[in-house]
Scaffold this motif. Structure first.
Motif, PDB file in Angstrom:
ATOM      1  N   ALA A  15      64.105  93.274  60.898  1.00 21.26           N
ATOM      2  CA  ALA A  15      64.197  94.728  61.028  1.00 21.26           C
ATOM      3  C   ALA A  15      63.159  95.247  62.006  1.00 21.26           C
ATOM      4  N   ARG A  38      62.961  95.561  73.192  1.00 23.26           N
ATOM      5  CA  ARG A  38      63.766  96.365  74.095  1.00 23.26           C
ATOM      6  C   ARG A  38      65.055  95.655  74.480  1.00 23.26           C
ATOM      7  N   VAL A  41      67.237  92.221  70.394  1.00 25.70           N
ATOM      8  CA  VAL A  41      67.518  93.105  69.261  1.00 25.70           C
ATOM      9  C   VAL A  41      68.639  92.512  68.428  1.00 25.70           C
ATOM     10  N   PHE A  42      69.682  92.071  69.155  1.00 25.85           N
ATOM     11  CA  PHE A  42      70.850  91.542  68.458  1.00 25.85           C
ATOM     12  C   PHE A  42      70.476  90.296  67.664  1.00 25.85           C
ATOM     13  N   VAL A  62      67.675  98.177  76.012  1.00 23.43           N
ATOM     14  CA  VAL A  62      68.371  99.248  75.277  1.00 23.43           C
ATOM     15  C   VAL A  62      67.821 100.618  75.685  1.00 23.43           C
ATOM     16  N   VAL A 112      64.069  94.612  65.486  1.00 23.23           N
ATOM     17  CA  VAL A 112      65.037  95.584  66.004  1.00 23.23           C
ATOM     18  C   VAL A 112      64.308  96.835  66.474  1.00 23.23           C
ATOM     19  N   LEU A 113      63.288  97.204  65.721  1.00 17.62           N
ATOM     20  CA  LEU A 113      62.623  98.461  66.044  1.00 17.62           C
ATOM     21  C   LEU A 113      61.762  98.329  67.290  1.00 17.62           C
ATOM     22  N   ALA A 158      68.374  94.050  74.644  1.00 17.05           N
ATOM     23  CA  ALA A 158      69.492  94.165  73.711  1.00 17.05           C
ATOM     24  C   ALA A 158      69.780  92.825  73.050  1.00 17.05           C
ATOM     25  N   VAL A 196      68.989  91.196  64.496  1.00 18.33           N
ATOM     26  CA  VAL A 196      69.990  91.550  63.489  1.00 18.33           C
ATOM     27  C   VAL A 196      70.519  90.296  62.841  1.00 18.33           C
TER      28      VAL A 196
END
Lengths: 99, 549, 526, 630
Positions: free
Chosen positions: A18, A25, A30-31, A91, A21-22, A27, A34
């Motif tokens: 988590a 940068r 981030v993915f 992102v 994700v925060l 993508a 997840v």
């Protein structure tokens, strides 16, 4: 060894994901975070399954993997198309729409 | 003991396969879902094998057919009493067939039907190189502005894939409110989310924004579903099962299935409460409740307008269905825990949506915020925690989805050189240019504002009444205040359309094909009928307001 | 199932509105005539209602009742008492004149596009308002009333914002901006009021379980429904707030001057003479009828506000530069009188208030419409732009003066009767309030005569030298109104006969008796 | 017989309706119609009078009820008339003098293209005035009361193109409204006290009412009277009212309307009798006004304004007399009637002078006119003698009686009032002589009017002369007539009468009256008869200058009410715009600002959105756990 520890590990992984994700940068990263969260869920499921002594948790874990795979397909498709359009996977660059 | 149990499972698994009892599936009762799902698969094949020229028509035909058939099946089931007397849980406890499920599925199907009409609209944009074009990119994979894209446009490609995607999404939405265990809930969520992510990305104009919307929606959606999933894990850990019935029984303590080891490590109900909170978050995200709403305006603005309308209507219906079932079936024993929390969420959602909407300058973002405010009103009905609460929410969802789709359909009509003219300033004096369109849009706005004699008022009155009955009078007051605030920006648009002089370079209003016309007409008709004589539909909602447990 | 007279009375203008709106763009004049005929037909129907109504009979007559929205406990219930009959009569009487007066107000400008059909819309909206107002006077179901109370805002809103007064100072854009500001202000004020009322309506449902005025009243009377004191007060406030905005009562009045100033004279009349009456009517019927105890509890505060409205409205009217805004503030003062009469809780006060609603409607119509004719001639609303008009247009000046005299309630004209009744009624209950309110008659003389002096007398201004006198159509608008004013001034009996029984019912609703004179055997002394 | 009463009012009302609605086609004949109908009314009056004389003193009152005007629960106002001796007196005065002045106006208004409307207004006035005196209840009286107010408004402002006229008309109406306020409050008190406001019951029941109530009613009635009868402090309008055509000044602002206040007080005799405090105030007001008017009358150079001051002062006499109670009522009415004759005559004379002098009103530009308009001179002279109370003429009798009664009031106040009345008589003699001398004697001081036409004084046409003659006859004979025909007995049944016991003998009073009269005349002669009158008014003493400005009373009004009122309204307009409206707009602005600030959170960065979701979830979890904890 007490299976509960696996739960703590799961929670830890989930939180790491988590936070990733925060703060990240890119993508793709981030993915991936997840995905990490999803896998943390899997770990929790399996552990609970072990504790409860029924198979539901393990079965769910398989479902989760499938779903995750599907997400990868869709996600990568979108991210790649954006990358090709903007030559950047950040992102934060994708902020045409605001306010 | 647990290790032994696991071992024994392995050994039983070693038995010949034919010993495993075949799962008992009630195909007729699942027919609505199955029809749509089947149609989705077929339309994938259509994409694969039907020549490009014929695809559009065959896809439209197929989708409409499937949706109509599915709706017919729903009606059949309802007539067969599955909504009331014969309501029960099908598919080995995975899917509930009961009043709320059928009602919501019916609503979703009707909404999707008209939405699909807007998908299929091909008369708004002038023909490009002699090819009729719809709202979707010629080739979504092509880089915007690239040579490849130009070629695709020249060749007259169209993204007919939207139809199978929509069908998949619809099938997921159909399952979502009917899901009777958390796993099905999760799978259904993903089944309708993933296609939506893609649908957001394939706009014809403003492709960068479209893709950006898709990215945001996807990342945040995945993020939220991860929370949902972890919540499910915790609930599973608490109850030892993901089936609603079992969890409910554990919660109200009729069976104590909690592993003692868990009980003492995790402490009483921490698992339950945290798990519940995380699942709730997943659903509130889909509903677009504050503070999980922030994706809404961006996605609504970026996505192709027909898709936006589809999302705004159908997703909300499905998500609220799931939320209702979760709160009323799984956690009735927890009412006193979740009510205060939901109070807070409802209040900030109503006020937040209304207040931020005031300063919006883009019609689609405006509608997005209005949808947030409406989510707040709906939550007020949910909180009532009474049968009348359920029925009022069902009614409201039915009324609201048609107004929304209608409104977005009108948005697709107002165009200038750059495609849809969504900036409010462009709408100045629309009432002078084309009074009819402006009047229709005004009707929708008034319905949003909840002016009497429109469906918006009936719905709002229903939920507020239920809330007040359920002892949430304060919520009603907040709701009233926020609708007063909301009224302001709906009125602003009307003022703009009717009382300000049209600009010289103002947008033109495209003359739509029967498809969009039908959509809009349906929207207006439902709005007025539900406003003037809502009784029949209220009865329907009331009959459909009992969950099977 | 007898003939649904009330429904028809409201339905005729509604249908007429639809038909008028449907008239093709080219057939503008046809639309006007259609609207006029429809409004006259409505007038005839209202006359029939008046004739059918027996003052001695049961409280609500010509009742109709049909199931509507079971789930909300809502029924389509109609019925009229004397007050309703009188106000229906007023509405039906005024609309034809409003239509006739607005004959050319909505003729399209050359610039507007072919598909834009303002004329049809204008008259259709007026008829739609008439239908809703009449129905709201007939509704004996709170919810039905509420729906109409809210819904009538929309056509009014378009009338104000869509068809502004062409006589304005400054640029067109500026005027358009001010106009839409006025319209939005009107709508938001009333919408907020309505929404607060909505909360109260829902509360009422939670408490009472249905919306039928008669049933709730009965239940309260026979004690089967007793509200907690605070509940009743909150509900009362919810209702009263909405009505006070509509009426309008100080300090919720500021929307009225904008709305009346920016809209055309006929629409201004529609606002103040017809639509606002729904507010005061509702105070009388719903606030007092449903929440007698709370009404009595709130009376002192409301009386004070009413007095403020009377004096404040009049004083601000004196300071106005714009003819129509002046009339608007005068109306605010008059609404103060009406509300004072209602909450004086005496027979004289409430009969007076009801008569006042009717008389004020007619007198304001007379004054405002003539003012409108004047303004449309000179193309300015500023008092300073006029002077010596009576020299060039004596008839116009004369009618204007009579309208003004009615506004300052000169004996012999209808408003005097009602105003004096209100004063006596108020004095009987609250002597101080009665005396303070009486100062209103001096201030009324002040703003009326100052207006007349500045516009009509003195040396003739260059710009007005060419003004034509009243035309036949305009005279046809004003003359009948003045005739009615004089008739009701010297012979108000037809009106009082209808109103008195209803007022007695209201008095018994709030369980109030008139204060008795200190000396009883006066008649014996005679 | 009583059915004639309605006709009495109906005739002039009909005239008004026809003339005002008739339109241009009546321009030729209108004035004749108006005059005729006034005369008809007068004849009916005479018939009723004859009939009344035929009856015994006690059942002379006639009643006629047409219908119930305002029927409301517990509140009955009838359209009903009462004709008793008091009303009868007024009827004859109004219709008689009224008719004469109609006739006069035919000539006076000959060259005015709006003459038809003028007669319409006159008829309207007569009707309203008759309604006032014939009403059988206070509300109907109020109807007539405001009716005459309207007529006077229309007639004062008849020449509306003159701003001064329009202003004067407005001023008259508004000041009168202040009085009317008193009347309506009085009616309210009556209603709450007696449950009715019909003369009969109310006056019969005064015995049972508390004195406080009656005093309140009395003072309110007095306020009304002050307004209508131009008594201090509501006198300021009368002087300006002279802007109206002279016949109007004669009829309304001298003979009839302005005396309505006296009628009201005398009509309410029983109330005042039972409220001595109120009576005292009445006498004070009367005394102050009679001096005030007289002083103002001395300083004015405008002949009509001088006469107006005189009117004020004379009505002061009447009010004072009415305040004396039963010993004064009759004489108040008597003086009222005689005054009606001579003051109307004086005004008509003034009008005739102006007619001959190009509507010049400044007496300093008259002089030596007696040769040029002998009839006017004679009639005016007779009126003059009457008003100063020349023995034998009407004014002598009526005024003398009032002075006697004033002394008869007894005690110190008796002495004070008596002295005041005597001083008043002296000043009256002074200013009237001044008028007489400046107008008809001395050398010519004529000036060309603004468009250079030299005045060529001439006797007025017959239509104007005849009324003047008749009124002169009246002003000579009326007093003696009343004195010896038992006017007192005639009125007594209505007003009641008590012989006052004056501390000094009647003869002494009479001689004193004559003495002060001679004194006043002499003083005036010394000032204006012996030495030439300057055409331009000398600066004059402080008192003179103050008197020219109505003893600064008007300036006071202007400073306090007009200026103060303007500031008040201006500030209220400001308050309305910025405070009352500002609050609402402020709220709206605040919400908008909040919206703008919240909007900034939507910064387009997916990560921010994720943060809000994450935080939201955290809060959600915390809240849920908390709920369980508590």
């Amino acid at each position: 060894m007490n299976p509960v520890n696996y739960l703590y590990l799961a929670a830890l992984l989930f939180t790491i994901g988590a936070v990733g994700v925060l703060i990240r940068r890119n993508a793709i990263v981030v993915f991936m975070c997840v995905e990490l969260m999803l896998n943390a869920c899997n770990l929790a499921f399996v552990t609970f399954s072990r504790m409860h002594g029924n198979l539901d948790g393990q079965v769910i874990a398989f479902f989760t993997m499938v779903v995750a795979a599907a997400e990868v397909v869709v996600g990568l498709a979108i991210i790649v198309s954006v990358f090709r359009a903007r030559h950047s996977a950040s992102v934060d660059d994708a902020s045409l729409m605001k306010l | 003991m647990s290790s032994m149990a696991v071992h024994s499972l392995w050994t039983t698994a070693a038995e010949p396969l034919d010993k495993i009892p075949a799962p008992h599936i009630e195909y007729t009762q699942l027919s609505p879902v199955l029809i749509v799902l089947g149609a989705a698969l077929v339309s994938v094949l259509v994409e694969a094998f039907v020549p490009r020229k014929a695809r559009y028509h065959s896809q439209v035909f197929l989708s409409v057919l499937a949706l109509v058939a599915a709706f017919a099946a729903i009606v059949g089931l309802a007539a067969g009493g599955y909504g009331s007397t014969k309501a029960h849980i099908a598919a080995m406890g995975a899917i509930a067939v009961d009043g709320p499920a059928l009602f919501l599925q019916g609503t979703i199907l009707l909404a999707s039907l008209v939405a699909v009409f807007t998908f299929a609209e091909r008369r708004l944009d002038p023909a490009d190189h002699g090819h009729k074009v719809d709202s979707f990119a010629a080739e979504a994979a092509a880089v915007p502005g690239s040579e490849q894209e130009r070629a695709a446009v020249k060749a007259g490609f169209t993204t007919t894939e939207v139809f199978p995607l929509a069908l998949f999404a619809i099938s997921g939405m159909l399952v979502f409110p009917a899901a009777n265990d958390l796993l099905t809930l999760f799978v259904a969520l993903e089944v309708f989310s993933l296609p939506l992510y893609l649908l957001c990305a394939v706009a014809r104009r403003k492709r960068l924004m479209s893709q950006e919307a898709a990215v945001k929606y996807f990342l945040l959606g995945a993020f939220s579903s991860a929370f949902l999933l972890f919540g499910i894990a915790l609930l599973y850990g608490y109850a030892g099962s993901v089936s609603y019935a079992t969890i409910a029984r554990v919660v109200d303590g009729s069976i104590g299935a909690v592993d003692p080891a868990l009980a003492d490590t995790m402490g009483n109900d921490a698992l339950l409460l945290i798990g519940f909170a995380m699942v709730l978050m997943g659903l509130l995200f889909k509903i677009g409740a504050v503070p999980f709403h922030m994706w809404t305006p961006d996605v609504y603005q970026g996505a192709p307008t027909p898709v936006t309308g589809f999302m705004a209507a159908a997703t909300k219906v499905a998500a609220f269905g799931a939320l209702l079932r979760l709160l009323y079936v799984v956690l009735p024993g927890l009412t006193w825990d979740w009510r205060p929390v939901m109070w807070g969420v409802a209040i900030v959602t109503m006020l937040g949506g209304a207040i931020v909407a005031i300063t919006q300058t883009d019609i689609k973002r405006l509608l997005a915020y209005s949808s947030i405010a409406h989510a707040g009103f709906l939550l007020a009905g949910v909180i009532a925690a009474t049968p009348s609460g359920i029925s009022s929410v069902l009614f409201y969802l039915g009324a609201y989805s048609f107004v929304t789709i209608g409104a977005f359909a009108v948005v697709t009509l107002v165009r200038d050189a750059g495609g849809e003219a969504t900036h409010l300033s462009k709408w100045a004096g629309l009432g002078r240019r084309s009074p009819l369109v402006a009047a229709v849009f005004a009707v929708f706005l008034l319905a949003f504002a909840g002016i009497p004699l429109t469906s918006g008022f009936s719905g709002k009155f229903a939920v507020f009444k239920a809330a007040a009955d359920g002892g949430a009078g304060a919520l009603v007051v907040v709701g009233v205040i926020s609708s007063a605030i909301a009224a302001f920006f709906y009125i602003r648009v009307i003022v703009l359309m009717f009382f300000s002089e049209p600009k010289a370079d103002g947008p033109t209003v495209a003359v739509p094909s029967p498809l969009t016309s039908i959509t809009i007409t349906a929207g207006v008709a439902v709005t007025l009928v539900l406003g003037l004589a809502p009784q029949y539909f209220l009865d329907l909602a009331t009959q459909a307001s009992t969950f099977v447990r | 199932m007898s003939f649904p007279l009330l429904t028809v009375t409201a339905a005729v203008p509604a249908v007429g509105a639809v038909l008028t709106a449907a008239v093709p763009a080219a057939r503008r004049t046809g639309a006007k005539w259609l609207a006029l005929l429809v409004s006259l037909a409505t007038l005839v129907l209202a006359g029939v209602v008046w004739a059918q109504f027996e003052p001695g009979g049961p409280r609500y007559q010509l009742t109709e009742s049909h199931a509507w929205i079971k789930d909300f406990g809502v029924r389509y219930e109609l019925g009229v008492d004397g007050i309703g009959v009188a106000l229906i009569g007023l509405t039906a009487l005024l609309i034809p004149f409003i239509v006739l007066a607005g004959w050319h107000d909505a003729d399209p400008l050359e610039t507007s596009s072919k598909r834009w059909r303002p004329t049809q819309g204008f008259f259709a909206l007026i008829l739609m308002v008439e239908a809703m107002v009449i129905l709201s006077f007939e509704a004996t179901d709170v919810f039905l009333f509420y729906i109409l109370f809210e819904a009538m805002l929309i056509p009014m809103y378009f009338l104000i914002g869509g068809f502004g007064d062409r006589a304005h100072s400054g640029s067109d854009e500026n005027a358009a901006a001010q106009r839409s500001y006025a319209a939005v202000k009107f709508l938001l004020y009333n919408l907020v009021g309505g929404l607060i009322m909505l909360a109260a309506v829902i509360g009422l449902y939670v408490v009472a379980g249905n919306f039928s005025l008669t049933e709730i009243a009965e239940a309260r009377a026979n004690g089967s429904l007793d509200m907690a004191t605070n509940t009743e007060r909150l509900l009362f406030l919810g209702f009263f707030f909405a009505f006070a905005v509509k009426a309008p009562l100080w300090p919720l009045h500021t929307w009225l001057p904008n709305a009346m100033g920016e809209s055309t004279a006929p629409v201004a009349v529609l606002i103040t003479a017809v639509v606002d009456k729904v507010g005061t009517f509702a105070m009388l019927r719903f606030c007092l009828g449903l929440f007698p105890e709370a009404s009595k509890w709130a009376t002192p505060a409301i009386v004070v506000l009413a007095l403020i409205s009377i004096v404040y409205g009049a004083l601000v009217a004196v300071g106005q530069r714009d003819i129509k805004r002046l009339v608007a503030y005068a109306s605010i003062s008059h609404f103060g009188f009406i509300i004072l009469g209602i909450f004086a809780m005496t027979s004289q006060g409430q009969s007076g208030a009801t008569l006042y609603m009717v008389n004020h409607g007619i007198s304001t119509a007379a004054l405002m419409l003539v003012a409108g004719f004047l303004i449309s001639r000179r193309g300015s609303r500023l008092i300073a732009d006029y002077g010596g008009v009576q020299k060039v247009a004596p008839v116009l000046a004369g009618t204007f003066l009579i309208g003004g005299l009615a506004t300052l309630s000169l004996p012999g004209l209808a408003p005097f009767v009602s105003e004096f009744l209100v004063l006596v009624g108020a004095y009987a209950r609250y002597p101080v309030a009665g005396v303070i309110a009486t100062t209103g008659i001096v201030l009324a003389a002040l703003y009326t005569l100052v207006l007349y002096q500045r516009t009509m007398t003195g040396p003739v201004k260059e710009e007005v030298r060419a003004l034509p006198d009243l035309r036949a159509r305009e005279l046809a608008v004003v003359a009948p109104l003045i005739a009615v004013l004089i008739f009701l001034g010297v012979f108000p009996k037809p009106l009082t006969d209808v109103v008195n029984p209803a007022v007695q019912h209201t008095m018994s609703d709030v369980q109030q008796k008139d204060p008795q004179p200190q000396i009883q055997n006066v008649e014996a002394a005679k | 017989m009583e059915n004639l009463i309605a006709l009495l009012i109906g005739a002039p009302l009909l005239g008004a309706a026809v003339l005002l609605l008739g339109g241009r086609r009546l321009d030729k004949s209108g004035h004749w119609l108006g005059t005729l109908l006034a005369a008809v009314s007068f004849v009916i009056g005479l018939v009723l009078f004859a009939d009344m004389l035929g009856k015994s003193a006690d059942d002379r009152a006639l009643h006629q009820t047409l219908y119930t005007w305002i029927p409301v629960e517990g509140f009955q106002a009838d359209m009903a008339f009462q004709l008793d001796q008091l009303s009868m007196t007024f009827v004859l005065l109004i219709t008689g003098v009224g008719t004469l002045i109609h006739v006069y106006s035919i000539g006076y208004m000959e060259h005015d293209e709006r003459r038809r409307r003028f007669f319409g207004y006159l008829n309207l006035f007569v009707a309203a005035m008759l309604l006032l005196v014939l009403a059988d209840n206070y509300l109907l009286l109020y109807f007539g009361w405001e009716g005459v107010g309207l007529a006077s408004y229309l007639l004062i402002g008849f020449w509306q193109h003159k701003p001064s006229a329009a202003t004067a008309a407005k001023k008259a109406f508004i000041v009168n409204r202040v009085g009317d306020m008193g009347l309506s409050i009085a009616i309210m008190i009556m209603f709450t006290t007696f449950g009715t406001f019909t003369f009969g019951p109310v006056l019969a029941a005064t015995g049972e009412a508390s004195e406080g109530k009656l005093t309140a009613i009395g003072l309110m009635l007095l306020l009304a009277a002050c307004g209508k009868s131009a008594q201090v402090p509501l006198q300021s309008w009368l002087g300006d009212a002279m802007e109206g055509p002279t016949p109007v000044s004669a009829l309304i602002h001298a003979a009839t309307m302005v005396t309505a206040g006296v009628y009201l007080i005398v009509r309410s005799a029983d109330i005042f009798n039972a409220a001595p405090d109120a009576q005292l105030v009445v006498t004070v007001v009367g005394a102050v006004t009679l001096l005030f008017g007289a002083i103002v009358g001395c300083a004015k150079d405008d002949i009509k304004k001088a006469l107006a001051g005189s009117t004020m002062s004379q009505i002061g006499y009447m009010i004072l007399a009415a305040g004396l109670g039963p010993i004064g009522y009759v004489f108040a009415i008597m003086h009222l009637v005689t005054h009606g004759f001579f003051k109307a005559g004086l005004f008509l004379g003034a009008g005739s002078v102006m007619h001959g002098m190009n509507d010049e009103v400044d007496m300093r530009r008259y002089g030596g006119l007696r040769k040029y308009m002998p009839v006017t001179f004679i009639t005016f002279g007779l009126g003059y003698l009457a008003i100063i109370g020349f023995p034998g003429l009407s004014g002598f009798f009526s005024k003398d009686k009032i002075i006697e009664a004033a002394f008869a009031k007894g005690g110190t106040e008796g002495w004070i009032l008596g002295t005041v009345t005597l001083i008043g008589a002296a000043i009256t003699a002074y200013y009237m002589t001044r008028v007489m001398l400046m107008t008809f004697f001395g050398e010519k001081r004529w000036q060309d009017d603004e468009n250079g036409r030299p005045p060529h004084p001439h006797e007025s046409p017959r239509s104007m002369v005849i009324p003047m003659v008749l009124l002169a006859v009246g002003s000579v004979a009326a007093g003696a007539l009343f004195e010896f025909s038992g006017f007192v007995e005639w009125l007594e049944p209505v007003t009641g009468f008590a012989h006052g016991h004056s501390p000094i003998s009647a003869a002494a009073v009479t001689t004193a009256t004559i003495a002060v009269m001679v004194l006043g005349v002499g003083l005036a002669y010394v000032q204006y008869g012996r030495r030439p009158v300057p055409v331009v008014a000398p600066r004059g003493s402080l008192l003179t200058r103050a008197a020219r400005r109505d003893l600064l009373q008007d300036d006071f009004n202007h400073a306090v009410f007009v200026t103060g009122g303007t500031h008040l309204t201006r500030s209220l307009v400001y308050v309305d715009h910025s405070l009352v409206d500002g609050v609402v707009n402020g709220t709206a602005a605040a919400v908008g600002g909040l919206s703008g600030r919240l909007r900034k959170l939507q910064n387009g960065y997916a990560r921010t959105y994720a943060v809000s979701m994450f935080g939201g979830t955290a809060v959600l979890i915390a809240a849920t756990l908390l709920m369980r904890a508590v």
